[in-house]
Design an enzyme around this catalytic site. Structure first.
Site, PDB file in Angstrom:
ATOM      1  N   SER A 152     -10.362  -1.149   6.925  1.00  0.00           N
ATOM      2  CA  SER A 152      -9.413  -0.439   5.302  1.00  0.00           C
ATOM      3  C   SER A 152      -8.790  -2.069   4.569  1.00  0.00           C
ATOM      4  O   SER A 152      -8.787  -1.924   3.649  1.00  0.00           O
ATOM      5  CB  SER A 152      -8.240   0.373   5.407  1.00  0.00           C
ATOM      6  OG  SER A 152      -9.176   1.972   6.120  1.00  0.00           O
TER       7      SER A 152
ATOM      8  N   LYS B  35       1.151  -1.244  -0.173  1.00  0.00           N
ATOM      9  CA  LYS B  35       0.280   0.251  -0.090  1.00  0.00           C
ATOM     10  C   LYS B  35       0.789   1.435  -0.257  1.00  0.00           C
ATOM     11  O   LYS B  35       1.903   1.077   1.061  1.00  0.00           O
ATOM     12  CB  LYS B  35      -0.641   0.118   0.965  1.00  0.00           C
ATOM     13  CG  LYS B  35      -2.007   0.797   1.225  1.00  0.00           C
ATOM     14  CD  LYS B  35      -2.848   0.849   2.902  1.00  0.00           C
ATOM     15  CE  LYS B  35      -4.107   2.427   2.402  1.00  0.00           C
ATOM     16  NZ  LYS B  35      -4.538   1.990   3.764  1.00  0.00           N
TER      17      LYS B  35
ATOM     18  N   SER C  53      -9.220   1.726   2.899  1.00  0.00           N
ATOM     19  CA  SER C  53      -8.168   2.439   1.827  1.00  0.00           C
ATOM     20  C   SER C  53      -7.134   2.103   1.258  1.00  0.00           C
ATOM     21  O   SER C  53      -6.795   1.944   0.347  1.00  0.00           O
ATOM     22  CB  SER C  53      -7.829   3.450   2.832  1.00  0.00           C
ATOM     23  OG  SER C  53      -6.928   2.585   3.822  1.00  0.00           O
TER      24      SER C  53
END
Length: 481
Positions: free
Chosen positions: A181, A82, A157
């Site tokens: 997330s 990420k 996210s």
């Protein structure tokens, strides 16, 4: 799909150690597939393909010189990271326009631990702006699409991770989770994800920076196309790093020691406020019945307190937040959210509407008695659930009220994420488990919840369900290319 794209990281590592397939071939195969799918889903926002190929060559050379017995657990296996995590040579904007051009000169703790375990990053993946929304969209990289339907969201996210792993182009990846997330992107894209017990894994080296007071609610952790990778990844990621004060030495059990037939199971169908779709109710019933067929005691329960999941999450996070979100959004200089709200509609704002709305929300007058009421209620709910679930139990709970929604629809259903978020402020371990596809080819799934410290039980349950429900189902939409 190439068989190498269907395998777990552990299986790929075994092939490499046995010299059946080289790390170079595995890395190149994943790169080729990533290039094919990424133009449809926009999940990987910056690649390091040349470096990854060189890393793979070095991995193969090390194996030849020093033997399999000296290779780490994921020697030569590719992955993705990420973008909010520092990865040397890669951008670390957090989706914030003001941070364009920021390049990491060091690895985050979790990234370093993965690389020390032999993992080879292929690149960094998209996220929501500052990691605070259900869709992975920002004005630095644009929008990420779902791996199964480009008209639907990949989640947020860690949506880039969910989408690229769901597409088959990465065996596993690194995400973070403050309100779902990891789990929402895993659910929406049909893969596994694990939110660990609070304090198990350090959050050092992320942007936004995670303070000790917030770190207890943020969980760094893995997403993977197969459940057998979750616990090895959890093991190597866990433990203090001397920088994250909220991270503790928490003993981990062994998933292989768990006898599924001896579990006690609490089955919660909804949160008493937001109705869960029939197809997700039905698949949860199938899971409960599978356990009953084994003779496992499954008890259907209702927990009225879950109705206030949003109020509890917001109160706990608000109490722990010392730097206003509007200040982080302004890269150190607080934005004027009402001005940016106007600018958004005149297409002059560099910020996304969810981030602007969150900045507006924190401007509301603080009602300390209101907040304290829900802080107390959160603590009471935690104690109640620990007693209900017990040391050898799990809880079945919906991942979300619906399957992956169409783009932008979450703005109208902005509290739906509380089905995942409540467990961040409770500090419980939760494993997201895929359960096949619906009639439209969109992933179904469920959350497996345990009490703090019982990550091994939720992961053992995920491994059991993968065997009986099939786990990740590769998308077919790219096969003709």
């Amino acid at each position: 799909m190439n068989p190498l794209l269907l395998m777990s990281g552990m299986s790929l590592a075994k092939l490499i150690r046995n010299k059946e397939v080289s790390s170079l071939e595995i890395v190149q195969t994943h790169i080729a597939h990533l290039q094919k799918v990424n133009k449809h889903i926009n999940a990987v926002v910056q690649t390091r393909f040349d470096q990854a190929i060189e890393d793979a060559k070095r991995a193969d050379g090390f194996l030849k010189s020093y033997g399999a017995e000296n290779c780490p657990v994921f020697h030569g296996v590719p992955c993705t990271i990420k973008e909010s995590f520092k990865l040397i040579g890669m951008p670390n904007t957090g989706g914030l326009v003001a941070r364009k051009g920021i390049i990491s000169d060091e690895d985050a703790t979790a990234v370093s631990r993965l690389r020390n375990a032999g993992v080879i990053p292929l690149g960094v993946t998209n996220l929501s702006e500052l990691g605070m929304w259900m869709e992975s969209f920002n004005h630095v990289y644009g929008k990420t699409n779902n791996a199964y339907d480009s008209k639907r969201t990949s989640g947020g996210s860690s949506g880039g991770e969910g989408a690229i792993i769901g597409s088959g182009a990465s065996p596993f990846g690194l995400g973070s989770d403050i309100g779902g997330s990891i789990r929402m992107p895993a659910f929406f894209n049909g893969v596994f994800g694990h939110k660990s017990t609070s304090g198990l894994i350090p959050n050092t080296g992320q942007f936004p920076n995670v303070s000790d007071s917030i770190s207890v609610y943020v969980s760094t952790g893995p997403l993977a196309r197969h459940s057998e990778d979750l616990f090895p990844l959890l093991t190597l990621l866990s433990g203090p790093d001397s920088m994250d004060g909220a991270c503790k030495n928490i003993p981990l059990g062994d998933p292989n020691s768990i006898n599924i037939s001896e579990l006690s199971i609490i089955d919660i169908q909804d949160n008493s406020r937001i109705t869960v779709s029939k197809e997700l109710q039905d698949v949860q019933i199938q899971v409960a019945n599978r356990f009953r067929d084994m003779g496992v005691h499954v008890k259907r329960e209702s927990i009225p307190e879950l109705k206030y999941s949003f109020e509890m999450w917001f109160s706990m996070i608000d109490e722990a937040t010392h730097i206003p979100f509007s200040q982080t959004l302004g890269n150190g200089n607080p934005i004027q959210p009402f001005t940016e709200f106007f600018n958004f509609f005149t297409r002059r704002s560099p910020y996304t509407i969810p981030a602007i709305l969150l900045s507006m929300l924190e401007k509301l007058p603080k009602m300390n008695s209101y907040r304290q009421r829900f802080i107390d209620q959160t603590k009471a709910l935690k104690a109640k659930l620990i007693e209900m679930i017990g040391p050898t139990g799990i809880m079945l709970y919906p991942s979300h009220p619906t399957v992956a929604p169409y783009h932008y629809l979450p703005l109208l259903r902005w509290t739906y994420w509380t089905y995942t978020g409540i467990f961040n402020v409770l500090g419980f371990p939760v494993t997201q488990v895929p359960l096949g596809l619906n009639k439209k080819g969109i992933p179904l799934g469920i959350q497996i919840v345990g009490i703090p410290g019982n990550d091994h039980i939720t992961i053992a349950t995920a491994m059991f369900l993968e065997k009986h429900f099939g786990g990740w189902v590769p998308p077919v939409s790219y096969d003709s290319e």
